[in-house]
Design a protein around this motif. Structure first.
Motif, PDB file in Angstrom:
ATOM      1  N   ILE A 308       0.848  -1.199   0.000  1.00  9.59           N
ATOM      2  CA  ILE A 308       0.000   0.000   0.000  1.00  9.59           C
ATOM      3  C   ILE A 308       0.879   1.243   0.000  1.00  9.59           C
ATOM      4  N   SER A 309       0.422   2.287  -0.737  1.00 13.56           N
ATOM      5  CA  SER A 309       1.126   3.567  -0.755  1.00 13.56           C
ATOM      6  C   SER A 309       0.101   4.681  -1.010  1.00 13.56           C
ATOM      7  N   ARG A 310       0.386   5.913  -0.514  1.00 17.10           N
ATOM      8  CA  ARG A 310      -0.492   7.050  -0.768  1.00 17.10           C
ATOM      9  C   ARG A 310       0.137   8.031  -1.750  1.00 17.10           C
ATOM     10  N   SER A 311       1.292   7.610  -2.322  1.00 16.24           N
ATOM     11  CA  SER A 311       1.966   8.482  -3.290  1.00 16.24           C
ATOM     12  C   SER A 311       2.019   7.851  -4.675  1.00 16.24           C
ATOM     13  N   GLY A 312       1.213   6.889  -4.922  1.00 16.67           N
ATOM     14  CA  GLY A 312       1.201   6.175  -6.195  1.00 16.67           C
ATOM     15  C   GLY A 312       1.327   4.669  -5.960  1.00 16.67           C
ATOM     16  N   THR A 352      -5.805   9.315  -1.045  1.00 13.97           N
ATOM     17  CA  THR A 352      -6.087   8.129  -1.888  1.00 13.97           C
ATOM     18  C   THR A 352      -5.072   7.028  -1.533  1.00 13.97           C
ATOM     19  N   ASN A 353      -5.584   5.826  -1.306  1.00 17.42           N
ATOM     20  CA  ASN A 353      -4.731   4.656  -1.066  1.00 17.42           C
ATOM     21  C   ASN A 353      -4.531   3.906  -2.402  1.00 17.42           C
ATOM     22  N   TYR A 354      -3.241   3.636  -2.718  1.00 17.73           N
ATOM     23  CA  TYR A 354      -2.898   2.887  -3.931  1.00 17.73           C
ATOM     24  C   TYR A 354      -2.438   1.476  -3.527  1.00 17.73           C
ATOM     25  N   TYR A 355      -3.068   0.467  -4.133  1.00 20.34           N
ATOM     26  CA  TYR A 355      -2.809  -0.926  -3.751  1.00 20.34           C
ATOM     27  C   TYR A 355      -2.155  -1.676  -4.935  1.00 20.34           C
ATOM     28  N   THR A 356      -1.076  -2.376  -4.611  1.00 21.50           N
ATOM     29  CA  THR A 356      -0.461  -3.305  -5.583  1.00 21.50           C
ATOM     30  C   THR A 356      -0.484  -4.709  -4.978  1.00 21.50           C
ATOM     31  N   LYS A 374      13.986 -20.182  -5.062  1.00 24.18           N
ATOM     32  CA  LYS A 374      13.124 -19.282  -4.297  1.00 24.18           C
ATOM     33  C   LYS A 374      13.057 -17.940  -5.014  1.00 24.18           C
ATOM     34  N   VAL A 375      11.859 -17.267  -4.828  1.00 24.79           N
ATOM     35  CA  VAL A 375      11.679 -15.922  -5.353  1.00 24.79           C
ATOM     36  C   VAL A 375      11.420 -14.988  -4.178  1.00 24.79           C
ATOM     37  N   VAL A 376      12.214 -13.931  -4.102  1.00 25.21           N
ATOM     38  CA  VAL A 376      12.058 -12.934  -3.037  1.00 25.21           C
ATOM     39  C   VAL A 376      11.465 -11.669  -3.670  1.00 25.21           C
ATOM     40  N   VAL A 377      10.274 -11.234  -3.137  1.00 27.71           N
ATOM     41  CA  VAL A 377       9.590 -10.043  -3.638  1.00 27.71           C
ATOM     42  C   VAL A 377       9.604  -8.990  -2.530  1.00 27.71           C
ATOM     43  N   SER A 378       9.996  -7.764  -2.866  1.00 27.81           N
ATOM     44  CA  SER A 378      10.169  -6.722  -1.840  1.00 27.81           C
ATOM     45  C   SER A 378       9.638  -5.388  -2.362  1.00 27.81           C
ATOM     46  N   GLY A 379       9.068  -4.583  -1.432  1.00 32.92           N
ATOM     47  CA  GLY A 379       8.604  -3.248  -1.815  1.00 32.92           C
ATOM     48  C   GLY A 379       8.198  -2.450  -0.588  1.00 32.92           C
ATOM     49  N   GLN A 380       8.091  -1.130  -0.745  1.00 31.95           N
ATOM     50  CA  GLN A 380       7.663  -0.245   0.341  1.00 31.95           C
ATOM     51  C   GLN A 380       6.141  -0.349   0.510  1.00 31.95           C
ATOM     52  N   THR A 381       5.666  -0.347   1.795  1.00 29.36           N
ATOM     53  CA  THR A 381       4.243  -0.443   2.074  1.00 29.36           C
ATOM     54  C   THR A 381       3.900   0.422   3.291  1.00 29.36           C
ATOM     55  N   LEU A 382       2.611   0.803   3.385  1.00 33.57           N
ATOM     56  CA  LEU A 382       2.118   1.651   4.488  1.00 33.57           C
ATOM     57  C   LEU A 382       1.448   0.757   5.506  1.00 33.57           C
ATOM     58  N   SER A 383       1.887   0.906   6.757  1.00 31.51           N
ATOM     59  CA  SER A 383       1.303   0.100   7.826  1.00 31.51           C
ATOM     60  C   SER A 383       1.219   0.957   9.078  1.00 31.51           C
ATOM     61  N   PHE A 385       0.130   4.005   9.480  1.00 29.45           N
ATOM     62  CA  PHE A 385       0.622   5.338   9.156  1.00 29.45           C
ATOM     63  C   PHE A 385       2.149   5.429   9.041  1.00 29.45           C
ATOM     64  N   PHE A 386       2.837   4.240   9.094  1.00 24.34           N
ATOM     65  CA  PHE A 386       4.299   4.238   8.928  1.00 24.34           C
ATOM     66  C   PHE A 386       4.669   3.497   7.627  1.00 24.34           C
ATOM     67  N   VAL A 387       5.689   4.005   6.976  1.00 24.01           N
ATOM     68  CA  VAL A 387       6.176   3.361   5.753  1.00 24.01           C
ATOM     69  C   VAL A 387       7.336   2.416   6.114  1.00 24.01           C
ATOM     70  N   SER A 388       7.222   1.186   5.616  1.00 22.95           N
ATOM     71  CA  SER A 388       8.285   0.188   5.885  1.00 22.95           C
ATOM     72  C   SER A 388       8.441  -0.722   4.669  1.00 22.95           C
ATOM     73  N   THR A 389       9.503  -1.512   4.702  1.00 28.23           N
ATOM     74  CA  THR A 389       9.762  -2.468   3.600  1.00 28.23           C
ATOM     75  C   THR A 389       9.166  -3.825   3.960  1.00 28.23           C
ATOM     76  N   LYS A 390       8.352  -4.319   3.026  1.00 28.07           N
ATOM     77  CA  LYS A 390       7.782  -5.661   3.238  1.00 28.07           C
ATOM     78  C   LYS A 390       8.408  -6.620   2.227  1.00 28.07           C
ATOM     79  N   THR A 391       8.916  -7.743   2.743  1.00 29.38           N
ATOM     80  CA  THR A 391       9.577  -8.763   1.893  1.00 29.38           C
ATOM     81  C   THR A 391       8.851 -10.093   2.058  1.00 29.38           C
TER      82      THR A 391
END
Length: 873
Positions: A308-312, A352-356, A374-383, A385-391
Motif C-alpha cells: 500500500i502507498s499514498r503516493s502512487g 487516496t490509497n494505492y494498492y499493488t 526461491k523468489v524474493v519479492v520486496s517493496g515499500q508499504t504503508l502500515s 501510518f508508517f512506511v516500511s519495507t515488506k519482503t
C-alpha cells in the motif's frame, strides 16, 4: 671355341623369379639363384644348407590345425605355446612341459581351432594378451613353471564402490541467519595403495550447511571397504564433483574446502559391451510439445499479498535464487493487480490509497538444474501510518520438460537414459549408463511437457570384442571392435585395463577414437615403433599426438601412410621397421620411416621372388634374430619360406624350404645363443595323417658327428650300439642315418627300430631332404648382350666351400658329379670337413642358360661361399 671365366662372389640375392631372367643388369640378379631350396642365404653372401628339424612331440589333437606362438619372459626363460582346439601345451629347448607323473601339462583355452590363425597377441612381462573378435580379450598368464592360467581380461576397477556414505553438519557458526539456505553434495571413491586404481564414486549425499559462515563444518563418512587403502572425497560445484581431499580413514572434515574441478569423479564405460547393456537407442517417434529443460522452474499461482502507498502504486523488486547454486538460465516476472480507493483522515483531509497486489509468479524461462529455487519479492508499504519495507519469499517447484526414459526388462537393470529435445521433439537419447544383462528392453517416455515420444533399444549382445591388441606409451591398446572395426581404445597411462575417464579430460585418461578413412577398414594389428602404427585391412596409419608430445584424449591424430592393407598374419618388427603380409596378393611388405618422404613408406619385398607368392597366401610368420636375422613364413602351398633381411645393409634374400609333409605353423624363440625355429608339420606316417611339432637344430656344427641335417629326427647318444629303438613316430618311413659322423645307407623304420652295420655311440636318424641350388642364366660381362643368345658348356667348376662335406655339382640335377672328398682319413672314420676351394670337372653339356646345379643329398653340412666357372662358348 673360346673359354671364359665367370665368377659369382655372392648368393645374397636369394631365389629370383623367372620374371627377372631378362634383367641381367640388375645387381640382385647377379647375386641371385634360379633355385634356392633348403639352403639359407647368409647375409655375407654364402649359402648354407638349412639345419634339420628334430622331433619334439605329437600335437595334442592330430585331427585339427595347431598354431605355435612364442613366449619370452627373459633371456633363458622362453617357451613355445602350442594352441590347439581349446587347449594349450608348452615346449622349451626341444622338450614338452610335463607334470610330476610324466603326463603332459595342459590347460584349457576358449579358442576353436578354426579361429587360431586369426588370433592377435602381444606379450608384456609374463602375460600374453590374445584377442579375436569372437572371444573376450584373454590373457595367458605364467605364475610358475607349471602354473599357467587362462584369464579373461577384466576392464576398469576391481575396487568396490563405497557404501554407507553420509554427510552431517559437524559444527555450526554461533550466529548464522543463512544456516539453512545452502545444501552441500558429496561423493566418495576408493583408491589402492599406490593410487593407480580408483573405484566408481558412490551415490551423492547432501547436507544443509552454510560453509561460508566461519565455524560451520561438514563431516563426510563411509563404510570401510575391502581393498581400499585411501578414500577420495568430491564436492559438487557447478554441476561437477571436484576433488577436496584423500584420507587414509573413511572420513573427512569439510571446512569450506574449495573443490578442484580439474580433478573430478572417474567415469567408467563397458567398452566391450560384455554385460549386454543398452548399446544404442533409436527414436521412432519424437512426439511434440516437449521443452529441453531439466529441473526447470514452475509458476506459482493464487497468491494474494498487497503493498500500500499514498503516493502512487507501490513498485516491487524480484530476485530469483537457488540454495544449492546449481540452477541457471531461469527468468521470472510478477503477476500484479492494482487498484485505488479514496479516504478522509480524522482531521478531515482527503487522500487516496494505492494498492499493488501480487497474484502470482510467471515463468519467462524455465532454466535448468535448480535444486531449491526461491523468489524474493520486496517493496515499500504503508502500515499504521508508517512506511516500511515488506519482503515475501516464495518457494518454487521444479519439473523436467524433457521426458524421463524408463527401461523395463525382466532380466536387465542399471541403465540410465536421457532424452534430448529440439524444437519440441525428442531427437535422440543419451546413454548415461548402459546397465547390464538386458534381453528385451522396452522404453517408456514419461513426464515432461509434451507427449507421444517412442523409441527402441539395442543391447551390446554377448560382447563387442576387439581383434587387435598392442602396447604404446604405457597404455594397452585394443582395436577393431566387432561392430566398430575402426575403433581404437587405449587404457589409462600405466594401466593394463582401466578405461575410466573424467570431465574435463586429463592427459592420462583413457583414449577412445574412431579413425576416419576413405575406405571402411578393420584394424588388423597394433604395432609399436617410434610411432604407433595401426595396420588395417586396406591402409596403414600412423597415430601421433597433435601437439608433438604424447598421446592424450585431447591430442591425437591418425594419419594415413600407405594404401596397402594387412592380412591377419602377425607382423614382425625388425629394427625400426615392421614387416607385414599384404591383405591382397599374398606378398610381404616392409613399413619404415623415411626422412625424405616425411613419413612411413611401404615397400614390396617380394618383387624379385614373386613366383613364391603370386596366387598363394601367407598363413603364419616368425622372426629369428640370432645368429642371423631371418623371417620365416608358412605358404599355402605347404612350404616354408625364409627371408634373410638386413635392410640397413640392403640384404634381402628369399629361400624356400620343403620337407616330406606340409608346414602349417611356425614360431621362434631364443634358446641359448641362438633363436630356434619351431614348426608344426603335417606328415603321412604309416598311412595315417600326423601333426608333429619339430625344432630346427643349431646352425653351428663344430664336429661332423653333431651334424643334424634330417627332418623329424631323433638322436641316440650313449654306449656304442647297432640297434637304435624308439623311432615310433617315423614308423614305415625311409630315413637317413648319420652314425658317428658317417653316412649310413637309408633304411625303413620297422617297429620303431633301425639297425646299423657297425656300432656307433651317436646316431642321428630322420627323414632325408635335399638342399638344391641352381645358378641363374650366366651373365658374361665380356660378351655382347651379357652372354645372352650364346651356347655355353661349363667344363670346370671351382667352389669355395666352408666346413663342408658331400658336394654334388652338375649342369642339371640329373647329371651330377660328386666331389671325392676322402683323402688320408683312417679307415672307418668319416671324411674331414673341407674349408677350401674345390675343383669339379663336369660332363660336357651345351646349353643356352649355362646354369650350375649344386646339391647336398646327405645329412652333412654344406656352405658355398662363391664359385668360378670355366665356360666354353
Amino acid at each position: 671355341m673360346a673359354v671364359d671365366k665367370v665368377i659369382q662372389l655372392s648368393f645374397a640375392g636369394g631365389e629370383i623369379s623367372p620374371d627377372m631372367y631378362g634383367r641381367r643388369d640388375d645387381v640382385k640378379y647377379q647375386a641371385g639363384l634360379l633355385k634356392c631350396q633348403n639352403f639359407i642365404c647368409l647375409p655375407q653372401g654364402p649359402i648354407r644348407n638349412r639345419p634339420g628339424f628334430e622331433f619334439v612331440n605329437k600335437v595334442g589333437n592330430d585331427s585339427r590345425p595347431v598354431r605355435l606362438i612364442p613366449f619370452t619372459y627373459s633371456a633363458g626363460q622362453t617357451m613355445i605355446i602350442e594352441l590347439g582346439h581349446k587347449y594349450a601345451r608348452f615346449h622349451s629347448y626341444g622338450a614338452t612341459l610335463v607334470n610330476d607323473d610324466g603326463t603332459e601339462y595342459q590347460v584349457t583355452t576358449p579358442w576353436d581351432s578354426a579361429d587360431l590363425f586369426s588370433l592377435d597377441y602381444v606379450q608384456s612381462g609374463d602375460i600374453v594378451t590374445v584377442t579375436h573378435e569372437n572371444y573376450p580379450p584373454t590373457e595367458i598368464r605364467r605364475y610358475g613353471a607349471r602354473d599357467w592360467r587362462i584369464v579373461t581380461v577384466e576392464t576398469n576397477t576391481k575396487l568396490p564402490k563405497p557404501t554407507g556414505v553420509a554427510a552431517v553438519r559437524a559444527t555450526a557458526a554461533a550466529e548464522d541467519s543463512n544456516a539453512d539456505k545452502y545444501t552441500q553434495k558429496y561423493r566418495v571413491s576408493c583408491l589402492n595403495a599406490d593410487k593407480t586404481e580408483e573405484s566408481e564414486a558412490s551415490e551423492a549425499v547432501s547436507v544443509v550447511a552454510n560453509l561460508y559462515a566461519y565455524g560451520t563444518t561438514v563431516k563426510i563418512t563411509c563404510d570401510e571397504m575391502k581393498g581400499a587403502a585411501f578414500y577420495r572425497f568430491y564436492k559438487n560445484k557447478g554441476g561437477l564433483y571436484g576433488y577436496i581431499g584423500d584420507s587414509e580413514t573413511p572420513e573427512i572434515i569439510d571446512d569450506n574446502i574449495t573443490p578442484k574441478t580439474e580433478i573430478t569423479i572417474r567415469r567408467f564405460d563397458d567398452v566391450f559391451s560384455t554385460s549386454r547393456g543398452i548399446k544404442s537407442v533409436t527414436v521412432t517417434n519424437g512426439g511434440s510439445g516437449y521443452t529441453n529443460c531439466v529441473n526447470g522452474l514452475l509458476p506459482v499461482e493464487n497468491i494474494s499479498t498487497t503493498w500500500i502507498s499514498r503516493s502512487g502504486y507501490p513498485s516491487l523488486s524480484v530476485t530469483l535464487s537457488d540454495s544449492a547454486n546449481t540452477g541457471y538460465g531461469g527468468k521470472v516476472e510478477l503477476v500484479l493487480e492494482r487498484h485505488s480507493s479514496p479516504g478522509t483522515s480524522s482531521s478531515g483531509n482527503s487522500y487516496t490509497n494505492y494498492y499493488t497486489t501480487l497474484k502470482g509468479i510467471r515463468i519467462v524461462s524455465e532454466g535448468n538444474n535448480y535444486t531449491s529455487p526461491k523468489v524474493v519479492v520486496s517493496g515499500q508499504t504503508l502500515s499504521a501510518f508508517f512506511v516500511s519495507t515488506k519482503t515475501e519469499t516464495y518457494s518454487l517447484s521444479t519439473y523436467s520438460g524433457v521426458p524421463t526414459v524408463e527401461v523395463s526388462d525382466s532380466t536387465g537393470s542399471g541403465a540410465q537414459l536421457r532424452a534430448v529435445v529440439e524444437n519440441g521433439k525428442v531427437v535422440s537419447v543419451q546413454i548415461r549408463a548402459a546397465g547390464s544383462e538386458y534381453t528385451a528392453p522396452k522404453l517408456t517416455f514419461r513426464g515432461g511437457t509434451g507427449s507421444g515420444a517412442t523409441g527402441t533399444a539395442t543391447t551390446g549382445g554377448a560382447g563387442d570384442y576387439p581383434r587387435a591388441v598392442g602396447y604404446f606409451e604405457q597404455r594397452r591398446i585394443f582395436a577393431g571392435l566387432h561392430s566398430d572395426p575402426q575403433r581404437v581404445l587405449m587404457t589409462r597411462t600405466g594401466s593394463e585395463s582401466d578405461f575410466s575417464y573424467s570431465l574435463p579430460y586429463r592427459d592420462d585418461d583413457r583414449v577412445s577414437f574412431q579413425m576416419a578413412s576413405r575406405e571402411f577398414s578393420a584394424v588388423q594389428h597394433v604395432v609399436s615403433l617410434t610411432s604407433l602404427i595401426l595396420l588395417t585391412s586396406s591402409m596403414a596409419f600412423r597415430i601421433s599426438p597433435q601437439d608433438g608430445s604424447v598421446i592424450s584424449p585431447s591430442s591425437i591424430a591418425a594419419k594415413p601412410q600407405s594404401n596397402t592393407g594387412s592380412s591377419r598374419v602377425m607382423p614382425q618388427v625388425v629394427g625400426n621397421a615392421v614387416v607385414y603380409c599384404a591383405a591382397r596378393g599374398g606378398h610381404v611388405r616392409d613399413f619404415a620411416y623415411e626422412y625424405s618422404a616425411g613419413g612411413f613408406v611401404s615397400s614390396d619385398l617380394c618383387l624379385r621372388a614373386s613366383h613364391l607368392f603370386d596366387f598363394k597366401k601367407v598363413l603364419d610368420s616368425a622372426l629369428a634374430l640370432a645368429p642371423i636375422p631371418l623371417l620365416w613364413y608358412i605358404s599355402s602351398d605347404g612350404s616354408l619360406l625364409g627371408l634373410t633381411y638386413i635392410p640397413e645393409q640392403e640384404v634381402l634374400a628369399w629361400h624356400q624350404h620343403i620337407t616330406d609333409g606340409v608346414f602349417e605353423s611356425v614360431a621362434a624363440v631364443e634358446e641359448g645363443e641362438e633363436d630356434h625355429l619351431y614348426v608344426v608339420v603335417r606328415r603321412e606316417i604309416n598311412g595315417q595323417t600326423k601333426r608333429y611339432i619339430e625344432r630346427m637344430t643349431s646352425m653351428n656344427v663344430e664336429n661332423i658327428q653333431d651334424a643334424f641335417f634330417v627332418d623329424s629326427g631323433g638322436v641316440y647318444s650313449g654306449e656304442p650300439t647297432t640297434h637304435v629303438t624308439g623311432l615310433n613316430w617315423l614308423e614305415g618311413k625311409t630315413v637317413s642315418i648319420l652314425a658317428d659322423g658317417a653316412v649310413m645307407p637309408q633304411q625303413v623304420v620297422t617297429n620303431g627300430v633301425v639297425d646299423l652295420d657297425s656300432p656307433a655311440s651317436k646316431v642321428i636318424v630322420g627323414l632325408p631332404f635335399e638342399a638344391d641350388a641352381k645358378t641363374l642364366p650366366l651373365t658374361m660381362q665380356n660378351k655382347s648382350a651379357l652372354g645372352g643368345g650364346i651356347k655355353k658348356n661349363i667344363i670346370q667348376v671351382f667352389l669355395q666351400v666352408y666346413r663342408s662335406s658331400g658336394v654334388f655339382v652338375g649342369p642339371d640335377f640329373d647329371n651330377l658329379t660328386e666331389y671325392k672328398q676322402r683323402t688320408t682319413e683312417m679307415p672307418g672314420k668319416p671324411p674331414e670337413l673341407k674349408t677350401e676351394e674345390i675343383e669339379l670337372r663336369l660332363a660336357p653339356t651345351w646349353q643356352t642358360e649355362g646354369s650350375v646345379c649344386i646339391r647336398q643329398a646327405d645329412p652333412l653340412p654344406l656352405t658355398v661361399q662363391g664359385l668360378v666357372l670355366n665356360v666354353s662358348t
